[in-house]
Motif scaffolding. Structure first.
Motif, PDB file in Angstrom:
ATOM      1  N   TYR A 293       0.841  -1.213   0.000  1.00  0.00           N
ATOM      2  CA  TYR A 293       0.000   0.000   0.000  1.00  0.00           C
ATOM      3  C   TYR A 293       0.869   1.254   0.000  1.00  0.00           C
ATOM      4  N   TRP A 294       1.917   1.248   0.825  1.00  0.00           N
ATOM      5  CA  TRP A 294       2.816   2.407   0.886  1.00  0.00           C
ATOM      6  C   TRP A 294       3.542   2.604  -0.444  1.00  0.00           C
ATOM      7  N   LEU A 295       4.014   1.523  -1.060  1.00  0.00           N
ATOM      8  CA  LEU A 295       4.691   1.635  -2.347  1.00  0.00           C
ATOM      9  C   LEU A 295       3.744   2.165  -3.420  1.00  0.00           C
ATOM     10  N   GLY A 296       2.470   1.732  -3.366  1.00  0.00           N
ATOM     11  CA  GLY A 296       1.494   2.257  -4.315  1.00  0.00           C
ATOM     12  C   GLY A 296       1.342   3.758  -4.185  1.00  0.00           C
ATOM     13  N   ARG A 297       1.255   4.251  -2.966  1.00  0.00           N
ATOM     14  CA  ARG A 297       1.150   5.697  -2.725  1.00  0.00           C
ATOM     15  C   ARG A 297       2.419   6.412  -3.157  1.00  0.00           C
ATOM     16  N   ARG A 298       3.546   5.799  -2.862  1.00  0.00           N
ATOM     17  CA  ARG A 298       4.840   6.414  -3.187  1.00  0.00           C
ATOM     18  C   ARG A 298       5.025   6.569  -4.688  1.00  0.00           C
ATOM     19  N   PHE A 299       4.539   5.594  -5.473  1.00  0.00           N
ATOM     20  CA  PHE A 299       4.746   5.629  -6.921  1.00  0.00           C
ATOM     21  C   PHE A 299       3.525   6.111  -7.695  1.00  0.00           C
ATOM     22  N   GLY A 300       2.560   6.681  -7.004  1.00  0.00           N
ATOM     23  CA  GLY A 300       1.434   7.315  -7.683  1.00  0.00           C
ATOM     24  C   GLY A 300       0.433   6.370  -8.311  1.00  0.00           C
ATOM     25  N   VAL A 301       0.231   5.196  -7.713  1.00  0.00           N
ATOM     26  CA  VAL A 301      -0.744   4.231  -8.229  1.00  0.00           C
ATOM     27  C   VAL A 301      -2.143   4.627  -7.774  1.00  0.00           C
ATOM     28  N   ALA A 302      -3.129   4.575  -8.662  1.00  0.00           N
ATOM     29  CA  ALA A 302      -4.501   4.924  -8.309  1.00  0.00           C
ATOM     30  C   ALA A 302      -4.990   4.047  -7.162  1.00  0.00           C
ATOM     31  N   TRP A 303      -5.815   4.611  -6.270  1.00  0.00           N
ATOM     32  CA  TRP A 303      -6.256   3.881  -5.080  1.00  0.00           C
ATOM     33  C   TRP A 303      -7.007   2.601  -5.444  1.00  0.00           C
ATOM     34  N   CYS A 304      -7.807   2.632  -6.512  1.00  0.00           N
ATOM     35  CA  CYS A 304      -8.596   1.452  -6.878  1.00  0.00           C
ATOM     36  C   CYS A 304      -7.722   0.308  -7.362  1.00  0.00           C
ATOM     37  N   VAL A 305      -6.441   0.575  -7.638  1.00  0.00           N
ATOM     38  CA  VAL A 305      -5.471  -0.472  -7.948  1.00  0.00           C
ATOM     39  C   VAL A 305      -4.622  -0.786  -6.723  1.00  0.00           C
ATOM     40  N   ALA A 306      -4.238   0.237  -5.973  1.00  0.00           N
ATOM     41  CA  ALA A 306      -3.384   0.031  -4.796  1.00  0.00           C
ATOM     42  C   ALA A 306      -4.087  -0.792  -3.724  1.00  0.00           C
ATOM     43  N   ALA A 307      -5.412  -0.608  -3.568  1.00  0.00           N
ATOM     44  CA  ALA A 307      -6.143  -1.349  -2.537  1.00  0.00           C
ATOM     45  C   ALA A 307      -6.112  -2.851  -2.814  1.00  0.00           C
ATOM     46  N   PRO A 308      -6.543  -3.325  -4.004  1.00  0.00           N
ATOM     47  CA  PRO A 308      -6.421  -4.766  -4.257  1.00  0.00           C
ATOM     48  C   PRO A 308      -4.978  -5.238  -4.341  1.00  0.00           C
ATOM     49  N   SER A 309      -4.046  -4.348  -4.731  1.00  0.00           N
ATOM     50  CA  SER A 309      -2.633  -4.718  -4.752  1.00  0.00           C
ATOM     51  C   SER A 309      -2.150  -5.092  -3.360  1.00  0.00           C
ATOM     52  N   ALA A 310      -2.557  -4.307  -2.359  1.00  0.00           N
ATOM     53  CA  ALA A 310      -2.180  -4.610  -0.977  1.00  0.00           C
ATOM     54  C   ALA A 310      -2.768  -5.939  -0.525  1.00  0.00           C
ATOM     55  N   LEU A 311      -3.993  -6.228  -0.944  1.00  0.00           N
ATOM     56  CA  LEU A 311      -4.665  -7.461  -0.538  1.00  0.00           C
ATOM     57  C   LEU A 311      -4.075  -8.679  -1.237  1.00  0.00           C
ATOM     58  N   ILE A 312      -3.763  -8.551  -2.528  1.00  0.00           N
ATOM     59  CA  ILE A 312      -3.144  -9.657  -3.247  1.00  0.00           C
ATOM     60  C   ILE A 312      -1.729  -9.900  -2.714  1.00  0.00           C
ATOM     61  N   GLY A 313      -1.037  -8.815  -2.380  1.00  0.00           N
ATOM     62  CA  GLY A 313       0.310  -8.947  -1.853  1.00  0.00           C
ATOM     63  C   GLY A 313       0.363  -9.642  -0.512  1.00  0.00           C
ATOM     64  N   ALA A 314      -0.715  -9.555   0.271  1.00  0.00           N
ATOM     65  CA  ALA A 314      -0.704 -10.099   1.629  1.00  0.00           C
ATOM     66  C   ALA A 314      -1.345 -11.470   1.747  1.00  0.00           C
ATOM     67  N   SER A 315      -2.254 -11.828   0.855  1.00  0.00           N
ATOM     68  CA  SER A 315      -3.017 -13.072   1.032  1.00  0.00           C
ATOM     69  C   SER A 315      -2.259 -14.275   0.492  1.00  0.00           C
ATOM     70  N   ASN A 316      -2.659 -15.465   0.959  1.00  0.00           N
ATOM     71  CA  ASN A 316      -1.949 -16.700   0.636  1.00  0.00           C
ATOM     72  C   ASN A 316      -2.872 -17.708  -0.052  1.00  0.00           C
ATOM     73  N   PHE A 317      -2.299 -18.544  -0.884  1.00  0.00           N
ATOM     74  CA  PHE A 317      -3.026 -19.618  -1.556  1.00  0.00           C
ATOM     75  C   PHE A 317      -3.054 -20.805  -0.592  1.00  0.00           C
ATOM     76  N   PHE A 318      -3.920 -20.716   0.438  1.00  0.00           N
ATOM     77  CA  PHE A 318      -3.848 -21.701   1.511  1.00  0.00           C
ATOM     78  C   PHE A 318      -4.279 -23.099   1.060  1.00  0.00           C
ATOM     79  N   GLU A 319      -5.131 -23.183   0.017  1.00  0.00           N
ATOM     80  CA  GLU A 319      -5.518 -24.507  -0.473  1.00  0.00           C
ATOM     81  C   GLU A 319      -4.298 -25.274  -0.996  1.00  0.00           C
ATOM     82  N   LEU A 320      -3.462 -24.586  -1.777  1.00  0.00           N
ATOM     83  CA  LEU A 320      -2.240 -25.209  -2.281  1.00  0.00           C
ATOM     84  C   LEU A 320      -1.284 -25.529  -1.142  1.00  0.00           C
ATOM     85  N   ALA A 321      -1.171 -24.617  -0.184  1.00  0.00           N
ATOM     86  CA  ALA A 321      -0.259 -24.834   0.942  1.00  0.00           C
ATOM     87  C   ALA A 321      -0.650 -26.073   1.739  1.00  0.00           C
ATOM     88  N   VAL A 322      -1.952 -26.232   1.993  1.00  0.00           N
ATOM     89  CA  VAL A 322      -2.429 -27.408   2.734  1.00  0.00           C
ATOM     90  C   VAL A 322      -2.099 -28.688   1.973  1.00  0.00           C
TER      91      VAL A 322
END
Length: 376
Positions: A293-322
């Motif tokens: 999220y901070w990098l998105g703000r730093r590099f001028g990414v639109a909020w509607c892209v930065a918000a899902p970017s933060a979520l995709i960056g943080a979430s895990n493919f837990f089905e594959l992990a299991v």
């Protein structure tokens, strides 16, 4: 123009198709939002069944071919394939329009998240919490946490992106790109990090897991998706997804019941283990979401892209992990338990990240406006 999944095209509108399909899809989405509640119930059910019917679980454990448990493999396929049906690889055409957001998310997913989790697991599980954990399982717990962070989420991010009003074209393109990278990068990253952590890597089993749980499901999903789109278009795909959605969720819950059935005695004896395993997962999610999220703000990414970017960056493919943890280390391993703890904490934590990015939208966009000449 490439279409995103119909239900996330815009807020507050009904998806196309008949009312029954829409009601079913809405019920599945609500079910996903309260997944933590169902996971908690599965913990209780699994522990009880594992205690009362240990011989049944022992029989299930013997249903293996090349260290792959056939029952778990079938359940994982029922989980993964419906999710992959939502991914249209033509969405990669939209990646260029959001190249900054895509670049940030790729950096977080593949250069930061797996390595930060390995470091956090070594610090918390391997050192700080080690005196309170069963000594024989510490390295297995670390391996499970590494597996959890080694692949970005594929399906639930559509839910998170929809909740935070993210750009659906960006989300679709990013997920499609991550899936392609995962085919070639998952095994090397896992092998590298497990090797660094001095954990023996059964490469034949790891590569077999990638083939069974990534490569083949991606190919099957794309063949089925292509056939449906050719014969009935988006409406036909939506109808199939509406039917498979509940099946996928039931398969996930059934897998959890099996895992906790095998882990029941260990959990009853050491309930603190789950709480301790959750801590590095929590730190990892908030760290990676905040950095993206901070990098998105730093590099001028639109909020509607930065918000899902933060979520995709943080979430895990837990089905594959299991699935990978079971194949590599077994149903009764600490690695399998660690990945299941990831399922337990993922939903409420990601919902909190959704709330944080929505509440901080004003701060984010003021920063973009202030830095616009610099960003340009």
């Amino acid at each position: 123009m490439v279409r995103a999944p119909a239900w996330c095209l815009c807020q507050g509108r009904r998806r196309s198709g008949d009312r029954r399909t829409w009601r079913t899809d809405r019920a599945v989405t609500l079910f996903e939002r309260y997944l933590t509640l169902w996971v908690a119930l599965c913990i209780g059910v699994g522990i009880i069944l594992g205690t009362v019917f240990p011989q049944v679980f022992a029989l299930i454990a013997t249903a293996e071919v090349a260290r792959v448990n056939l029952i778990v493999a079938a359940l994982v396929w029922l989980m993964i394939v419906p999710m992959l049906l939502k991914v249209d690889f033509r969405g990669l055409a939209d990646v260029r329009r959001h190249w900054k957001g895509v670049g940030i998310t790729l950096f977080i997913n593949w250069a930061v998240k797996p390595f930060s989790m390995a470091a956090l697991a070594a610090f918390f599980i391997g050192w700080l919490f080690a005196p309170w954990l069963p000594a024989g399982q510490v390295s297995s717990y670390i391996a499970g946490l590494i597996l959890l962070a080694a692949a970005p989420c594929t399906a639930m991010v559509f839910v998170w992106s929809n909740l935070c009003e993210g750009d659906p074209a960006y989300t679709l393109g990013q997920v499609a790109l991550n899936d392609l990278i995962m085919v070639v990068a998952f095994a090397p990253i896992v092998g590298l990090l497990l090797g660094v952590a001095a954990i023996s890597v059964p490469w034949d089993t790891l590569l077999l897991s990638v083939l069974i749980y990534i490569v083949v499901p991606v190919m099957v999903a794309q063949v089925v998706r292509g056939a449906l789109m050719a014969r009935g278009g988006q409406a036909a795909l939506d109808r199939l997804l509406a039917r498979l959605g509940p099946v996928s969720l039931v398969a996930l819950l059934a897998t959890l019941v099996l895992l906790f059935g095998f882990q029941g005695q260990q959990i009853v004896a050491r309930p603190l283990v789950i709480a301790l395993l959750a801590i590095p997962i929590l730190v990892q999610v908030y760290f990676n979401a905040g950095l993206a999220y901070w990098l998105g703000r730093r590099f001028g990414v639109a909020w509607c892209v930065a918000a899902p970017s933060a979520l995709i960056g943080a979430s895990n493919f837990f089905e594959l992990a299991v699935a990978a943890a079971i194949a590599l280390f077994g149903l009764e391993s600490g690695a399998a338990l660690a990945t299941v703890v990831g399922v337990l904490v993922e939903v409420p934590v990601m919902l909190s990240v959704v709330a944080l990015v929505k509440r901080s939208r004003g701060w984010y966009e003021r920063g973009i406006a202030a830095d616009r000449p610099k960003a340009a």
